[in-house]
Design an enzyme around this catalytic site. Structure first.
Site, PDB file in Angstrom:
ATOM      1  N   ARG A  60      -2.786   1.623   0.659  1.00 45.70           N
ATOM      2  CA  ARG A  60      -3.235   2.901   0.095  1.00 45.70           C
ATOM      3  C   ARG A  60      -4.696   3.175   0.462  1.00 45.70           C
ATOM      4  O   ARG A  60      -5.075   4.305   0.782  1.00 45.70           O
ATOM      5  CB  ARG A  60      -3.052   2.869  -1.423  1.00 45.70           C
ATOM      6  CG  ARG A  60      -3.382   4.181  -2.120  1.00 45.70           C
ATOM      7  CD  ARG A  60      -2.892   4.146  -3.570  1.00 45.70           C
ATOM      8  NE  ARG A  60      -3.269   5.351  -4.271  1.00 45.70           N
ATOM      9  CZ  ARG A  60      -4.115   5.399  -5.306  1.00 45.70           C
ATOM     10  NH1 ARG A  60      -4.671   4.277  -5.745  1.00 45.70           N
ATOM     11  NH2 ARG A  60      -4.414   6.537  -5.889  1.00 45.70           N
ATOM     12  N   HIS A  64      -5.975   6.462   2.446  1.00 43.05           N
ATOM     13  CA  HIS A  64      -6.966   7.353   1.837  1.00 43.05           C
ATOM     14  C   HIS A  64      -8.230   7.441   2.685  1.00 43.05           C
ATOM     15  O   HIS A  64      -8.910   8.471   2.676  1.00 43.05           O
ATOM     16  CB  HIS A  64      -7.304   6.887   0.422  1.00 43.05           C
ATOM     17  CG  HIS A  64      -6.258   7.254  -0.581  1.00 43.05           C
ATOM     18  ND1 HIS A  64      -6.549   7.569  -1.891  1.00 43.05           N
ATOM     19  CD2 HIS A  64      -4.904   7.367  -0.471  1.00 43.05           C
ATOM     20  CE1 HIS A  64      -5.426   7.856  -2.544  1.00 43.05           C
ATOM     21  NE2 HIS A  64      -4.419   7.726  -1.700  1.00 43.05           N
ATOM     22  N   SER A  74     -15.204   5.098   5.412  1.00 41.57           N
ATOM     23  CA  SER A  74     -16.038   5.846   4.459  1.00 41.57           C
ATOM     24  C   SER A  74     -15.572   5.624   3.022  1.00 41.57           C
ATOM     25  O   SER A  74     -16.357   5.754   2.079  1.00 41.57           O
ATOM     26  CB  SER A  74     -16.043   7.337   4.788  1.00 41.57           C
ATOM     27  OG  SER A  74     -14.737   7.861   4.890  1.00 41.57           O
ATOM     28  N   ASN A  92      -9.225   8.472  -6.028  1.00 43.55           N
ATOM     29  CA  ASN A  92      -9.531   7.121  -5.569  1.00 43.55           C
ATOM     30  C   ASN A  92     -10.010   6.161  -6.650  1.00 43.55           C
ATOM     31  O   ASN A  92     -10.225   4.976  -6.368  1.00 43.55           O
ATOM     32  CB  ASN A  92     -10.601   7.178  -4.468  1.00 43.55           C
ATOM     33  CG  ASN A  92     -10.047   7.684  -3.154  1.00 43.55           C
ATOM     34  OD1 ASN A  92      -8.842   7.660  -2.927  1.00 43.55           O
ATOM     35  ND2 ASN A  92     -10.929   8.170  -2.288  1.00 43.55           N
ATOM     36  N   HIS A 189       5.221   4.318  -0.239  1.00 43.78           N
ATOM     37  CA  HIS A 189       5.417   4.373  -1.685  1.00 43.78           C
ATOM     38  C   HIS A 189       6.424   3.336  -2.172  1.00 43.78           C
ATOM     39  O   HIS A 189       6.697   3.249  -3.368  1.00 43.78           O
ATOM     40  CB  HIS A 189       5.884   5.773  -2.109  1.00 43.78           C
ATOM     41  CG  HIS A 189       4.791   6.804  -2.062  1.00 43.78           C
ATOM     42  ND1 HIS A 189       5.028   8.151  -2.242  1.00 43.78           N
ATOM     43  CD2 HIS A 189       3.457   6.682  -1.852  1.00 43.78           C
ATOM     44  CE1 HIS A 189       3.882   8.806  -2.150  1.00 43.78           C
ATOM     45  NE2 HIS A 189       2.916   7.936  -1.910  1.00 43.78           N
ATOM     46  N   THR A 190       6.972   2.571  -1.255  1.00 42.48           N
ATOM     47  CA  THR A 190       7.835   1.460  -1.670  1.00 42.48           C
ATOM     48  C   THR A 190       7.014   0.357  -2.335  1.00 42.48           C
ATOM     49  O   THR A 190       7.561  -0.503  -3.023  1.00 42.48           O
ATOM     50  CB  THR A 190       8.598   0.884  -0.455  1.00 42.48           C
ATOM     51  OG1 THR A 190       9.548  -0.084  -0.903  1.00 42.48           O
ATOM     52  CG2 THR A 190       7.655   0.212   0.542  1.00 42.48           C
TER      53      THR A 190
END
Length: 317
Positions: A60, A64, A74, A92, A189-190
Site C-alpha cells: 500500500r 500511495h 515522497s 495516509n 486488496h487481497t
C-alpha cells in the site's frame, strides 16, 4: 471544480516525469551495489516474521507513493515546519511499517553509501512483501531518484474507496495506467485491513431509499454494521480485506462476484464490461491474476519523478 483543477495539475506533473521511467534497468546497481536486493529482502523477511501485516503495509505504501508524484519515495518524508507531508495526509495516516524501509536503507548505506535511492528500496520491498505473502515475484527495474517535495494536500489525488468506475478510470489514466492495470492492481486488496471509514458509506445512510447498499450481500452488511455501528468512534475499528488477508491470492475477485467486497470502488469493477470480464477471469485463475499483477506493478512503479538519492529516507539531503 477544485478537484478537477488539482487533478489536471497532478496529471501534468505525472506525465512530465513519466518518460523518466524509461531510464530504469534491472541491472542498474550491478556494479555500484550488487547486494542491494538480498539486503532489502532480509529486512522485509525480518519484519514479516514478527508482523504478518507488513506485506499489506509495504504494498500500500508503494502504491500511495507512486500515485502522487511518481515513485519518488515522497511518501516517506516527514512533515517539517509548516509543511505537512504526504504521510500525514488523511488517506495516509493509517500507513505503517516505515521502519522496514528505514532498516533496509541503513543496511544498504553501510555498504553502498549514497548510491541506492529510497524509492528503489520501497519498490524492492513491495515486491518482496508480495512474494513473502505467497504472491508472484518479478524483476524490479531500478534507477529511481528520490523526490524533494511531499505535500499532504496532494493526497486527495489518491483513488478513494468510494470512487465509482468512471472516477477510477480517470485516476488511473492520468498516470498512464489502463483499465487492465486498474483491475490487476486492485487485486492488492487481497491483503490487509480496512477501517470503518473506508466502507461506512455502504452500511449507513447509503441513499434516500436504502440505509445499506443493496448490492452488498446481506450477511456481510450485517457483520459490518456490527463491527462499525452508526455512532462508532473507535479509531481502529474495521475488518480484514478478505478471510485470507495475509495471503496474496485471488480471493478478492471471488468476493466481488459474491457481492462481498468491502469498498464501493471494488464492486464498481463490475460496472464496465471490460473490467467485469477481468474480474471473472482473475477469480477463476490465480495464474492469470499473478501475471497481470506483475505486468501492472512494473508499469506503475516505472512512473518516476525524483531528483536525488537521500541519505535518510525521512528527510531531503
Amino acid at each position: 471544480m477544485a478537484f478537477n483543477s488539482v487533478a489536471f495539475l497532478i496529471s501534468v506533473i505525472i506525465f512530465s516525469v513519466l518518460s523518466a521511467g524509461y531510464g530504469l534497468s534491472s541491472n542498474y546497481y550491478h556494479k555500484t551495489c550488487p547486494d542491494v536486493e538480498p539486503i532489502v529482502t532480509y529486512a522485509v523477511k525480518n519484519a514479516v516474521a514478527k508482523d504478518k501485516t507488513v506485506p499489506a503495509a509495504l504494498l500500500r505504501m508503494h502504491f500511495h507513493d507512486c500515485f502522487i508524484r511518481g515513485c519518488d519515495a515522497s511518501v516517506l518524508l516527514n512533515s517539517k515546519g509548516n509543511n505537512k507531508a504526504e504521510k500525514d495526509g488523511p488517506p495516509n495516516v493509517s500507513l505503517h511499517a516505515f521502519y522496514v524501509i528505514d532498516n533496509a536503507k541503513k543496511a544498504v548505506e553501510a555498504i553502498c553509501p549514497g548510491v541506492v535511492s529510497c524509492a528503489d528500496i520501497l519498490a524492492l520491498a513491495a515486491r518482496d512483501a508480495v512474494v513473502l505473502a505467497g504472491g508472484p515475484s518479478w524483476d524490479v527495474p531500478k534507477g529511481r531518484k528520490d523526490g524533494r517535495t511531499s505535500k499532504a494536500s496532494e493526497t486527495v489525488q489518491l483513488p478513494a474507496p468510494t470512487f465509482n468506475i468512471s472516477q477510477l478510470q480517470q485516476s488511473f489514466s492520468q498516470r498512464g495506467l489502463s483499465l487492465d492495470d486498474l483491475v490487476a492492481l486492485s487485486g492488492g486488496h487481497t491483503l490487509g485491513f480496512a477501517h470503518c471509514s473506508s466502507f461506512r458509506n455502504r452500511i449507513h445512510n447509503f441513499n434516500a431509499t436504502h440505509d445499506v447498499d443493496p448490492s452488498l450481500h446481506p450477511s456481510l452488511a450485517a457483520a459490518l454494521k456490527n463491527v462499525c455501528p452508526a455512532n462508532n468512534k473507535a479509531k481502529n475499528a474495521g475488518t480484514t480485506m478478505d478471510p485470507s488477508s495475509t495471503t496474496f491470492d485471488n480471493t478478492y475477485y471471488r468476493l466481488i462476484i459474491q457481492r462481498k467486497s468491502l469498498f464501493s470502488s471494488d464492486k464498481s469493477l463490475l460496472d464496465f464490461p471490460k473490467t467485469k470480464a477481468l474480474v471473472y477471469k482473475f477469480s477463476s485463475s490465480k495464474e492469470a491474476f499473478s501475471k497481470a499483477f506483475v505486468s501492472s506493478m512494473i508499469k506503475m512503479s516505472s512512473i518516476t519523478g525524483g531528483q536525488e538519492v537521500r541519505k535518510d529516507c525521512r528527510v531531503v539531503n
